[in-house]
Design a protein around this motif. Structure first.
Motif, PDB file in Angstrom:
ATOM      1  N   ASP A 155       0.786  -1.240   0.000  1.00 21.58           N
ATOM      2  CA  ASP A 155       0.000   0.000   0.000  1.00 21.58           C
ATOM      3  C   ASP A 155       0.815   1.285   0.000  1.00 21.58           C
ATOM      4  OD1 ASP A 155      -2.368  -1.304  -0.178  1.00 21.58           O
ATOM      5  OD2 ASP A 155      -2.851  -1.176   1.946  1.00 21.58           O
ATOM      6  N   GLY A 156       2.034   1.275   0.464  1.00 22.15           N
ATOM      7  CA  GLY A 156       2.811   2.511   0.493  1.00 22.15           C
ATOM      8  C   GLY A 156       4.247   2.260   0.914  1.00 22.15           C
ATOM      9  N   ALA A 157       4.999   3.334   1.025  1.00 23.80           N
ATOM     10  CA  ALA A 157       6.421   3.232   1.353  1.00 23.80           C
ATOM     11  C   ALA A 157       6.644   2.700   2.760  1.00 23.80           C
ATOM     12  CB  ALA A 157       7.088   4.597   1.192  1.00 23.80           C
ATOM     13  N   VAL A 158       5.764   3.051   3.677  1.00 22.40           N
ATOM     14  CA  VAL A 158       5.903   2.565   5.054  1.00 22.40           C
ATOM     15  C   VAL A 158       5.693   1.062   5.102  1.00 22.40           C
ATOM     16  CG1 VAL A 158       4.951   2.719   7.388  1.00 22.40           C
ATOM     17  CG2 VAL A 158       5.237   4.788   6.018  1.00 22.40           C
ATOM     18  N   ILE A 159       4.689   0.582   4.381  1.00 13.10           N
ATOM     19  CA  ILE A 159       4.432  -0.861   4.323  1.00 13.10           C
ATOM     20  C   ILE A 159       5.611  -1.572   3.651  1.00 13.10           C
ATOM     21  CG2 ILE A 159       2.910  -2.645   3.379  1.00 13.10           C
ATOM     22  CD1 ILE A 159       1.669  -1.146   5.687  1.00 13.10           C
ATOM     23  N   LEU A 160       6.161  -0.976   2.592  1.00 12.77           N
ATOM     24  CA  LEU A 160       7.318  -1.556   1.916  1.00 12.77           C
ATOM     25  C   LEU A 160       8.497  -1.670   2.881  1.00 12.77           C
ATOM     26  CD1 LEU A 160       8.791  -2.507  -0.666  1.00 12.77           C
ATOM     27  CD2 LEU A 160       9.306  -0.107  -1.104  1.00 12.77           C
ATOM     28  N   ALA A 161       8.774  -0.625   3.644  1.00 13.32           N
ATOM     29  CA  ALA A 161       9.871  -0.658   4.611  1.00 13.32           C
ATOM     30  C   ALA A 161       9.606  -1.683   5.713  1.00 13.32           C
ATOM     31  CB  ALA A 161      10.080   0.728   5.213  1.00 13.32           C
ATOM     32  N   LEU A 162       8.359  -1.756   6.175  1.00 11.82           N
ATOM     33  CA  LEU A 162       8.000  -2.709   7.228  1.00 11.82           C
ATOM     34  C   LEU A 162       8.131  -4.144   6.732  1.00 11.82           C
ATOM     35  CD1 LEU A 162       6.866  -3.190  10.082  1.00 11.82           C
ATOM     36  CD2 LEU A 162       4.593  -3.112   9.058  1.00 11.82           C
ATOM     37  N   VAL A 163       7.614  -4.421   5.546  1.00 18.00           N
ATOM     38  CA  VAL A 163       7.691  -5.765   4.984  1.00 18.00           C
ATOM     39  C   VAL A 163       9.146  -6.157   4.750  1.00 18.00           C
ATOM     40  CG1 VAL A 163       7.170  -7.140   2.926  1.00 18.00           C
ATOM     41  CG2 VAL A 163       5.392  -5.779   3.992  1.00 18.00           C
TER      42      VAL A 163
END
Length: 100
Positions: free
Chosen positions: A32-40
């Motif tokens: 969904d977004g950059a934060v989700i990408l970093a978290l994943v």
């Protein structure tokens, strides 16, 4: 200690880029977004560091599969992360194995 941190951060960046590329080329694999990408990417790095050796030892009876086994272990980790993190979808099993 600094070398370990540098290695982890580099792995985090590489994982984020790989997940970004997989989501760009695979239709059902998205976030969904950059934060989700970093978290994943972070969770995948930690999970790979902790769980991959255990999963590879457990799957030693399947050693004849060779390098394909690493794709299966990575796909299982991605599927598990997609199951627990809202905003990250891995799609079907074929898409997850290709992304792995």
């Amino acid at each position: 200690m600094k070398n370990w941190i540098r290695k982890f951060i580099l792995g985090w960046i590489v994982n984020a880029f790989a997940i970004y590329l997989a989501s760009y080329y695979l239709v059902d694999f998205n976030y969904d977004g950059a934060v989700i990408l970093a978290l994943v990417s972070f969770v995948f790095g930690v999970a790979a560091w902790l769980l991959s050796p255990v999963l590879k030892v457990i799957s030693l009876p399947l050693f004849f599969l060779g390098p394909f086994l690493y794709f299966i272990v990575d796909a299982a980790l991605l599927w598990g992360i997609g199951y627990f993190i809202e905003g990250f979808a891995t799609g079907d099993i074929v898409t997850t194995v290709i992304a792995g």
